[in-house]
Motif scaffolding. Structure first.
Motif, PDB file in Angstrom:
ATOM      1  N   VAL A   7      46.554  34.863  44.277  1.00  0.00           N
ATOM      2  CA  VAL A   7      44.522  35.345  44.841  1.00  0.00           C
ATOM      3  C   VAL A   7      43.882  34.814  42.778  1.00  0.00           C
ATOM      4  N   GLY A   8      43.178  34.064  43.555  1.00  0.00           N
ATOM      5  CA  GLY A   8      41.570  33.529  42.066  1.00  0.00           C
ATOM      6  C   GLY A   8      41.869  31.987  42.347  1.00  0.00           C
ATOM      7  N   MET A   9      41.494  32.148  41.411  1.00  0.00           N
ATOM      8  CA  MET A   9      40.581  30.195  40.869  1.00  0.00           C
ATOM      9  C   MET A   9      41.201  29.511  40.084  1.00  0.00           C
ATOM     10  N   TRP A  10      41.448  28.449  40.453  1.00  0.00           N
ATOM     11  CA  TRP A  10      42.704  27.647  40.298  1.00  0.00           C
ATOM     12  C   TRP A  10      41.690  26.178  40.164  1.00  0.00           C
ATOM     13  N   VAL A  11      41.762  25.246  38.481  1.00  0.00           N
ATOM     14  CA  VAL A  11      41.088  24.761  38.357  1.00  0.00           C
ATOM     15  C   VAL A  11      42.021  23.510  37.816  1.00  0.00           C
ATOM     16  N   THR A  12      41.384  21.987  37.915  1.00  0.00           N
ATOM     17  CA  THR A  12      41.972  20.939  37.256  1.00  0.00           C
ATOM     18  C   THR A  12      41.250  21.176  35.640  1.00  0.00           C
ATOM     19  N   ASP A  13      42.499  20.589  34.612  1.00  0.00           N
ATOM     20  CA  ASP A  13      42.472  20.714  33.261  1.00  0.00           C
ATOM     21  C   ASP A  13      40.284  19.752  32.843  1.00  0.00           C
ATOM     22  N   ASP A  14      40.017  18.785  33.890  1.00  0.00           N
ATOM     23  CA  ASP A  14      38.646  17.721  33.635  1.00  0.00           C
ATOM     24  C   ASP A  14      37.585  19.399  33.852  1.00  0.00           C
ATOM     25  N   GLY A  15      38.040  20.052  35.157  1.00  0.00           N
ATOM     26  CA  GLY A  15      36.989  20.989  35.865  1.00  0.00           C
ATOM     27  C   GLY A  15      36.398  20.067  36.831  1.00  0.00           C
ATOM     28  N   GLU A  16      37.210  19.005  37.372  1.00  0.00           N
ATOM     29  CA  GLU A  16      36.677  18.950  39.072  1.00  0.00           C
ATOM     30  C   GLU A  16      36.592  19.289  39.934  1.00  0.00           C
ATOM     31  N   VAL A  17      37.690  19.517  39.997  1.00  0.00           N
ATOM     32  CA  VAL A  17      38.665  20.152  41.408  1.00  0.00           C
ATOM     33  C   VAL A  17      38.472  21.607  41.241  1.00  0.00           C
ATOM     34  N   ARG A  18      38.321  22.735  41.499  1.00  0.00           N
ATOM     35  CA  ARG A  18      38.109  24.157  41.590  1.00  0.00           C
ATOM     36  C   ARG A  18      38.636  24.496  42.724  1.00  0.00           C
ATOM     37  N   HIS A  19      39.788  25.441  42.804  1.00  0.00           N
ATOM     38  CA  HIS A  19      39.995  25.993  44.752  1.00  0.00           C
ATOM     39  C   HIS A  19      40.108  27.890  44.479  1.00  0.00           C
ATOM     40  N   GLN A  20      39.427  28.221  44.612  1.00  0.00           N
ATOM     41  CA  GLN A  20      38.654  29.277  44.715  1.00  0.00           C
ATOM     42  C   GLN A  20      40.271  30.153  45.910  1.00  0.00           C
ATOM     43  N   LEU A  21      41.334  30.547  45.516  1.00  0.00           N
ATOM     44  CA  LEU A  21      42.092  31.439  46.565  1.00  0.00           C
ATOM     45  C   LEU A  21      41.038  33.105  46.745  1.00  0.00           C
ATOM     46  N   LEU A  22      40.926  33.165  47.923  1.00  0.00           N
ATOM     47  CA  LEU A  22      40.628  34.335  48.132  1.00  0.00           C
ATOM     48  C   LEU A  22      41.639  35.533  49.315  1.00  0.00           C
ATOM     49  N   PRO A  23      41.368  36.627  48.750  1.00  0.00           N
ATOM     50  CA  PRO A  23      42.239  37.455  49.755  1.00  0.00           C
ATOM     51  C   PRO A  23      42.664  37.674  50.809  1.00  0.00           C
ATOM     52  N   ASN A  24      41.319  37.029  51.879  1.00  0.00           N
ATOM     53  CA  ASN A  24      41.561  37.391  53.009  1.00  0.00           C
ATOM     54  C   ASN A  24      41.929  36.096  53.236  1.00  0.00           C
ATOM     55  N   GLY A  25      42.817  35.564  52.858  1.00  0.00           N
ATOM     56  CA  GLY A  25      43.759  34.510  53.300  1.00  0.00           C
ATOM     57  C   GLY A  25      42.440  33.020  53.305  1.00  0.00           C
ATOM     58  N   ARG A  26      41.943  32.990  52.868  1.00  0.00           N
ATOM     59  CA  ARG A  26      40.426  31.585  52.941  1.00  0.00           C
ATOM     60  C   ARG A  26      40.845  31.101  51.946  1.00  0.00           C
ATOM     61  N   TYR A  27      40.525  30.165  51.413  1.00  0.00           N
ATOM     62  CA  TYR A  27      39.515  29.186  50.255  1.00  0.00           C
ATOM     63  C   TYR A  27      38.469  28.824  50.522  1.00  0.00           C
ATOM     64  N   ASP A  28      38.228  27.995  49.612  1.00  0.00           N
ATOM     65  CA  ASP A  28      36.622  27.294  49.034  1.00  0.00           C
ATOM     66  C   ASP A  28      36.881  27.079  47.741  1.00  0.00           C
ATOM     67  N   GLU A  29      36.922  25.076  48.218  1.00  0.00           N
ATOM     68  CA  GLU A  29      37.181  24.153  47.192  1.00  0.00           C
ATOM     69  C   GLU A  29      35.994  23.739  46.898  1.00  0.00           C
ATOM     70  N   ALA A  30      35.566  23.032  45.278  1.00  0.00           N
ATOM     71  CA  ALA A  30      34.944  22.677  45.117  1.00  0.00           C
ATOM     72  C   ALA A  30      35.429  21.248  44.158  1.00  0.00           C
ATOM     73  N   ARG A  31      34.083  19.914  44.297  1.00  0.00           N
ATOM     74  CA  ARG A  31      34.519  18.761  43.456  1.00  0.00           C
ATOM     75  C   ARG A  31      33.575  18.261  43.382  1.00  0.00           C
ATOM     76  N   GLY A  32      33.157  18.614  41.510  1.00  0.00           N
ATOM     77  CA  GLY A  32      32.761  18.260  41.067  1.00  0.00           C
ATOM     78  C   GLY A  32      31.131  19.162  40.701  1.00  0.00           C
ATOM     79  N   ASN A  33      29.970  18.206  41.287  1.00  0.00           N
ATOM     80  CA  ASN A  33      28.697  19.248  41.780  1.00  0.00           C
ATOM     81  C   ASN A  33      28.685  19.869  43.151  1.00  0.00           C
ATOM     82  N   ARG A  34      29.879  18.810  43.701  1.00  0.00           N
ATOM     83  CA  ARG A  34      29.826  19.862  45.249  1.00  0.00           C
ATOM     84  C   ARG A  34      30.113  21.227  45.429  1.00  0.00           C
ATOM     85  N   GLU A  35      29.575  22.248  45.424  1.00  0.00           N
ATOM     86  CA  GLU A  35      30.354  23.311  45.307  1.00  0.00           C
ATOM     87  C   GLU A  35      31.034  23.204  47.096  1.00  0.00           C
ATOM     88  N   SER A  36      31.614  24.106  48.109  1.00  0.00           N
ATOM     89  CA  SER A  36      32.503  24.622  48.747  1.00  0.00           C
ATOM     90  C   SER A  36      32.560  22.937  49.942  1.00  0.00           C
TER      91      SER A  36
END
Length: 79
Positions: A7-36
């Protein structure tokens, strides 16, 4: 509730892709300037993660260690 150490935040080295793994089994992925850019459910079995976004698209990945996730040809690191 998901009971695993990933659980937590996972990010590519360039910061372009960000996965937030939430404790309730949901995730939220951001790409570049596009949140969620993608949202959905995930399930972890051992070191394997299976994603199903809210549109029905599926993907998977593997946790190499406690701080490295390989997913869709990308390497994400825990921050």
């Amino acid at each position: 509730m998901q009971d695993h150490p990933y659980v937590g935040m996972w990010v590519t080295d360039d910061g372009e892709v960000r996965h937030q793994l939430l404790p309730n089994g949901r995730y939220d992925e951001a790409r570049g300037n596009r949140e969620s850019a993608y949202r959905g459910r995930y399930e972890v079995t051992g070191s394997r993660i299976e994603y199903r976004d809210d549109t029905g698209f599926t993907a998977d990945g593997d946790f190499v260690d406690a701080n490295t996730l390989h997913h869709g040809g990308m390497v994400l690191r825990r921050i």
